[in-house]
Design a protein around this motif. Structure first.
Motif: not given
Length: 59
Positions: A24-46
């Motif tokens: 899996l590639d997380r950057d825009g494939v399984i998660n919203n990639n509108k802004k850089p993910v620097n903290k776990p709380k910023d990670f948003q799955l589709y």
């Protein structure tokens, strides 16, 4: 000198199961990639990704 012979015997079904992989590639494939993910709380799955990953893990 001691020689130790080890035989590994697997059925075809076992070999197939051992060779399963999911890449899996997380950057825009399984998660919203509108802004850089620097903290776990910023990670948003589709929507639906969590369920799909759970299903893949069971198979």
């Amino acid at each position: 000198m001691m020689v130790i012979e080890i035989k590994l015997v697997y059925s075809v079904k076992e070999v197939i199961i051992l060779n399963k992989a999911l890449f899996l590639d997380r950057d825009g494939v399984i998660n919203n990639n509108k802004k850089p993910v620097n903290k776990p709380k910023d990670f948003q799955l589709y929507e639906g990704v969590k369920e799909a990953l759970s299903k893949a893990q069971k198979n």
